[in-house]
Structures are given as C-alpha cells and as structure tokens.
Design a protein around this motif. Structure first.
Motif, mmCIF file in Angstrom:
data_model
loop_
_atom_site.group_PDB
_atom_site.id
_atom_site.type_symbol
_atom_site.label_atom_id
_atom_site.label_comp_id
_atom_site.label_asym_id
_atom_site.label_seq_id
_atom_site.Cartn_x
_atom_site.Cartn_y
_atom_site.Cartn_z
ATOM 1 N N ILE A 61 0.861 -1.184 -0.030
ATOM 2 C CA ILE A 61 -0.364 -0.231 0.189
ATOM 3 C C ILE A 61 1.154 1.090 0.226
ATOM 4 O O ILE A 61 2.035 1.529 0.595
ATOM 5 C CB ILE A 61 -0.793 0.111 1.131
ATOM 6 C CG1 ILE A 61 -2.019 0.776 1.289
ATOM 7 C CG2 ILE A 61 -0.254 0.129 2.621
ATOM 8 C CD1 ILE A 61 -3.212 0.688 2.205
ATOM 9 N N GLN A 62 0.932 2.274 -0.816
ATOM 10 C CA GLN A 62 1.110 4.016 -0.955
ATOM 11 C C GLN A 62 0.230 4.974 -0.319
ATOM 12 O O GLN A 62 -0.505 4.896 -0.656
ATOM 13 C CB GLN A 62 1.322 3.969 -2.317
ATOM 14 C CG GLN A 62 2.327 4.546 -2.596
ATOM 15 C CD GLN A 62 2.995 5.405 -4.309
ATOM 16 O OE1 GLN A 62 2.887 3.912 -4.967
ATOM 17 N NE2 GLN A 62 3.579 6.166 -4.644
ATOM 18 N N SER A 63 1.021 5.670 0.641
ATOM 19 C CA SER A 63 0.499 6.817 1.035
ATOM 20 C C SER A 63 0.402 8.250 -0.113
ATOM 21 O O SER A 63 1.687 7.892 -0.403
ATOM 22 C CB SER A 63 1.201 7.098 2.393
ATOM 23 O OG SER A 63 2.356 7.570 2.175
ATOM 24 N N LEU A 64 -0.758 8.522 0.163
ATOM 25 C CA LEU A 64 -0.225 9.958 -0.664
ATOM 26 C C LEU A 64 0.111 11.348 -0.350
ATOM 27 O O LEU A 64 0.011 11.254 0.708
ATOM 28 C CB LEU A 64 -2.532 10.048 -1.455
ATOM 29 C CG LEU A 64 -2.054 8.724 -2.587
ATOM 30 C CD1 LEU A 64 -3.260 8.683 -2.796
ATOM 31 C CD2 LEU A 64 -1.527 8.407 -3.578
ATOM 32 N N CYS A 65 0.276 11.658 -1.447
ATOM 33 C CA CYS A 65 0.292 13.574 -1.458
ATOM 34 C C CYS A 65 -0.818 14.342 -0.248
ATOM 35 O O CYS A 65 -1.660 13.546 -0.974
ATOM 36 C CB CYS A 65 1.701 14.525 -2.030
ATOM 37 S SG CYS A 65 0.135 14.372 -3.291
ATOM 38 N N THR A 66 0.116 15.043 0.467
ATOM 39 C CA THR A 66 -1.434 16.293 1.158
ATOM 40 C C THR A 66 -1.232 17.641 0.246
ATOM 41 O O THR A 66 0.279 17.938 0.279
ATOM 42 C CB THR A 66 -1.279 16.801 2.215
ATOM 43 O OG1 THR A 66 -1.610 14.977 2.634
ATOM 44 C CG2 THR A 66 -2.624 17.384 3.159
ATOM 45 N N PRO A 67 -1.604 18.051 0.062
ATOM 46 C CA PRO A 67 -1.182 19.736 -0.768
ATOM 47 C C PRO A 67 -1.198 20.597 0.621
ATOM 48 O O PRO A 67 -2.026 20.355 2.079
ATOM 49 C CB PRO A 67 -3.175 19.539 -1.593
ATOM 50 C CG PRO A 67 -3.666 18.937 -2.065
ATOM 51 C CD PRO A 67 -3.729 17.429 -0.857
ATOM 52 N N GLU A 68 -0.387 21.786 0.244
ATOM 53 C CA GLU A 68 0.179 22.681 1.128
ATOM 54 C C GLU A 68 -1.379 23.511 1.965
ATOM 55 O O GLU A 68 -1.005 23.784 2.722
ATOM 56 C CB GLU A 68 1.141 23.950 -0.008
ATOM 57 C CG GLU A 68 1.722 23.083 0.257
ATOM 58 C CD GLU A 68 3.208 24.253 -0.770
ATOM 59 O OE1 GLU A 68 4.203 23.847 -0.755
ATOM 60 O OE2 GLU A 68 2.757 24.690 -0.653
ATOM 61 N N ALA A 69 -1.988 23.685 1.054
ATOM 62 C CA ALA A 69 -3.253 24.148 1.416
ATOM 63 C C ALA A 69 -4.472 23.700 1.816
ATOM 64 O O ALA A 69 -5.219 24.405 2.671
ATOM 65 C CB ALA A 69 -4.153 25.219 0.134
ATOM 66 N N GLY A 70 -4.167 22.215 2.319
ATOM 67 C CA GLY A 70 -5.275 20.919 3.330
ATOM 68 C C GLY A 70 -5.295 20.037 2.418
ATOM 69 O O GLY A 70 -5.094 19.746 1.664
ATOM 70 N N SER A 71 -6.462 19.326 3.599
ATOM 71 C CA SER A 71 -5.773 18.294 3.323
ATOM 72 C C SER A 71 -7.279 17.948 1.803
ATOM 73 O O SER A 71 -7.680 18.364 1.695
ATOM 74 C CB SER A 71 -7.334 17.206 4.484
ATOM 75 O OG SER A 71 -6.300 16.926 5.730
ATOM 76 N N GLY A 72 -6.533 16.348 1.304
ATOM 77 C CA GLY A 72 -7.246 16.447 -0.284
ATOM 78 C C GLY A 72 -8.802 16.134 -0.271
ATOM 79 O O GLY A 72 -9.503 16.031 1.059
ATOM 80 N N LYS A 73 -10.352 16.769 -0.646
ATOM 81 C CA LYS A 73 -10.879 16.640 -0.994
ATOM 82 C C LYS A 73 -11.301 16.459 -2.787
ATOM 83 O O LYS A 73 -12.607 15.617 -2.854
ATOM 84 C CB LYS A 73 -11.769 17.664 -0.294
ATOM 85 C CG LYS A 73 -11.225 17.873 0.650
ATOM 86 C CD LYS A 73 -12.357 19.594 0.368
ATOM 87 C CE LYS A 73 -12.101 20.774 1.772
ATOM 88 N NZ LYS A 73 -12.611 21.970 2.098
ATOM 89 N N HIS A 74 -10.622 16.322 -3.210
ATOM 90 C CA HIS A 74 -10.933 15.441 -4.759
ATOM 91 C C HIS A 74 -9.775 15.359 -5.767
ATOM 92 O O HIS A 74 -8.789 15.431 -4.656
ATOM 93 C CB HIS A 74 -11.348 16.856 -5.869
ATOM 94 C CG HIS A 74 -11.119 16.540 -7.161
ATOM 95 N ND1 HIS A 74 -12.569 16.056 -7.327
ATOM 96 C CD2 HIS A 74 -10.880 16.377 -8.493
ATOM 97 C CE1 HIS A 74 -12.940 15.881 -8.398
ATOM 98 N NE2 HIS A 74 -11.646 15.336 -9.279
ATOM 99 N N PHE A 75 -9.951 14.004 -5.630
ATOM 100 C CA PHE A 75 -8.937 12.900 -5.794
ATOM 101 C C PHE A 75 -8.888 12.115 -7.245
ATOM 102 O O PHE A 75 -9.663 11.645 -7.744
ATOM 103 C CB PHE A 75 -8.751 11.450 -4.733
ATOM 104 C CG PHE A 75 -9.028 12.126 -3.551
ATOM 105 C CD1 PHE A 75 -7.545 12.719 -3.194
ATOM 106 C CD2 PHE A 75 -10.163 12.289 -2.986
ATOM 107 C CE1 PHE A 75 -7.589 12.347 -1.666
ATOM 108 C CE2 PHE A 75 -9.846 12.449 -2.113
ATOM 109 C CZ PHE A 75 -9.077 13.109 -1.228
ATOM 110 N N ARG A 76 -7.986 12.379 -8.026
ATOM 111 C CA ARG A 76 -8.081 11.559 -9.698
ATOM 112 C C ARG A 76 -7.214 10.825 -9.181
ATOM 113 O O ARG A 76 -5.958 10.857 -10.271
ATOM 114 C CB ARG A 76 -7.997 12.998 -10.460
ATOM 115 C CG ARG A 76 -7.942 12.908 -12.296
ATOM 116 C CD ARG A 76 -7.892 13.443 -13.114
ATOM 117 N NE ARG A 76 -6.615 13.969 -13.407
ATOM 118 C CZ ARG A 76 -6.065 15.990 -12.700
ATOM 119 N NH1 ARG A 76 -6.833 16.223 -12.332
ATOM 120 N NH2 ARG A 76 -4.407 16.017 -13.281
ATOM 121 N N LEU A 77 -7.644 9.805 -10.175
ATOM 122 C CA LEU A 77 -6.544 8.245 -10.014
ATOM 123 C C LEU A 77 -6.254 8.284 -11.771
ATOM 124 O O LEU A 77 -7.408 8.091 -12.251
ATOM 125 C CB LEU A 77 -7.418 6.935 -9.861
ATOM 126 C CG LEU A 77 -7.590 6.923 -7.952
ATOM 127 C CD1 LEU A 77 -8.206 7.855 -7.622
ATOM 128 C CD2 LEU A 77 -7.771 5.240 -8.309
#
Length: 235
Positions: A61-77
C-alpha cells in the motif's frame, strides 16, 4: 608657490569628491540590493492547492501526498487499468498515517475504500467478467457503483472521486468517458454524470482522517499517478 598651493588644494577636493562618490554609489547599490531582498521576502507565498503522487509498482500500500493548502477533497486516479481477471486497484481514505503492508486493509468505522475490480467475488462464475467498481464505507458491505466501466479494461483510464466532509460523508465518483464526464474538466463533474452519488451510508460516522492511500492487488492492477486537490467540485 601660490599656484602650487592652489593646485594641491584643488587636487585634494577632487580626490575627496571621487572617494565620496564611490562610497555613496556603493551605499546606494547596497541599499537597492537590500530593498530587493526585503521585497522578495515580503511577497506572500500562496499555498499550492494540488499535489500528485506517482504510483510505485508493487503489492504494498502507498500513501499519497497532501496539498499545502489543506487536506485533499478531490482525487484523480490516472492510468487505471485492470485488464485481466481479478486485477484490482484500491483507493482508501481514513486509514491511520503510516499504514503499510501487502494486504488490502479492512474497511472499518471511519474508513472509505473504492475498489476498481475486474472479475467478481468468489463463486460468481467463470472469468473474465465485466469490470466492476465497489465502494465501502465503515463496514464490509459493498455498494456496486456500476458495471459500465469497460473502458479501463482495454486501455488506461481516469477515475475521480470527490468527498464532501459531511457526517456521514457524501461521495461522488466519475469515470472519464462515462455519462459525459471528464475528470480533467470540472464543469462536467455533476451529480448527473457521476457513477456514484451516495451519502446514505449505513453508519453515520465521519471519516476518521483524510489520509489517502492506493494499492494495486497482488495479482495485478495498474495505476500511473494520483492527483489530489484541496478544492472540492461541490464548492
């Protein structure tokens, strides 16, 4: 004698003027440099609202990044492909930070999982079968989003997910090319073009965290990268 004295005095004034001019010029240059430096530091740096993680091939399993502006709300695979029987790509939200391992983590209270799957659960018949996309939130109950994701079996495809942090969360999922949706064009991402729009989950808990992870099944499943935005298309 008078002429010599006059020349000496004039030369002294000239030399003083040249030295003074050079000193002032250096001071001016230094002042300009300092001002420019202060100006650069004074410019506010706007936090970035997106980030991306390249998927590393492997069964862990691989962890994903977090934007500087805050937690992710939209995710594009991007580059999702499950072309052979029982190949799987998992997307998770709510797992503890630092989650590792080769097994697909269980879905427990406060955890969301999207399963992009080619085949069907054990005992449902011979493979290959139409590709399916399951979602779980908070328990082991599958919600079949659609059986129309045939595009990701023959070529890499893009799937995007939007999470509204209500309690329980509202989840909306799209696949580029299905129902007129294009994950690269937010104006096409509506309730009407989604393959899932669900908030009536069996449990009424909030997501435990917004830590995001992806995993390709041990028997295959491909994924190129995940792009995350701190902005939701709901907003």
């Amino acid at each position: 004698m008078k002429k010599s004295l006059i020349l000496t005095i004039f030369s002294s004034f000239l030399l003083f003027g040249l030295i003074s001019g050079c000193t002032d010029e250096k001071k001016e240059d230094k002042s300009v440099t300092t001002l420019l430096g202060l100006s650069l530091f004074a410019i506010p740096q706007t936090p970035t609202t997106t980030c991306e993680t390249t998927f590393t091939e492997g069964a862990t399993i691989q962890s994903l990044c977090t934007p500087e502006a805050g937690s992710g709300k939209h995710f594009r695979l991007e580059g999702v492909q499950t072309s052979a029987s029982h190949e799987t790509v998992y997307f998770y939200l709510g797992l503890p930070a630092g989650t590792t391992g080769t097994a697909a983590p269980a879905v427990t209270t406060g955890v969301f999982r999207l399963t992009l799957y080619h085949g069907c659960p054990a005992g449902c018949g011979p493979a290959p079968l139409p590709p399916q996309s399951y979602t779980n939130y908070g328990d082991a109950t599958n919600v079949n989003t659609t059986t129309a994701l045939a595009n990701y079996t023959t070529s890499p495809s893009t799937v995007c997910i939007d999470i509204n942090q209500t309690t329980p969360p509202q989840v909306m999922i799209w696949s580029t090319g299905i129902n007129g949706a294009d994950c690269l064009d937010s104006s096409t991402l509506t309730a009407g073009t989604s393959i899932l729009n669900k908030s009536d989950w069996g449990n009424a808990n909030a997501l435990t965290t917004l830590n995001a992870f992806v995993k390709a099944g041990a028997v295959g499943g491909k994924l190129t990268k995940v792009v995350i935005s701190s902005n939701s298309v709901f907003e």
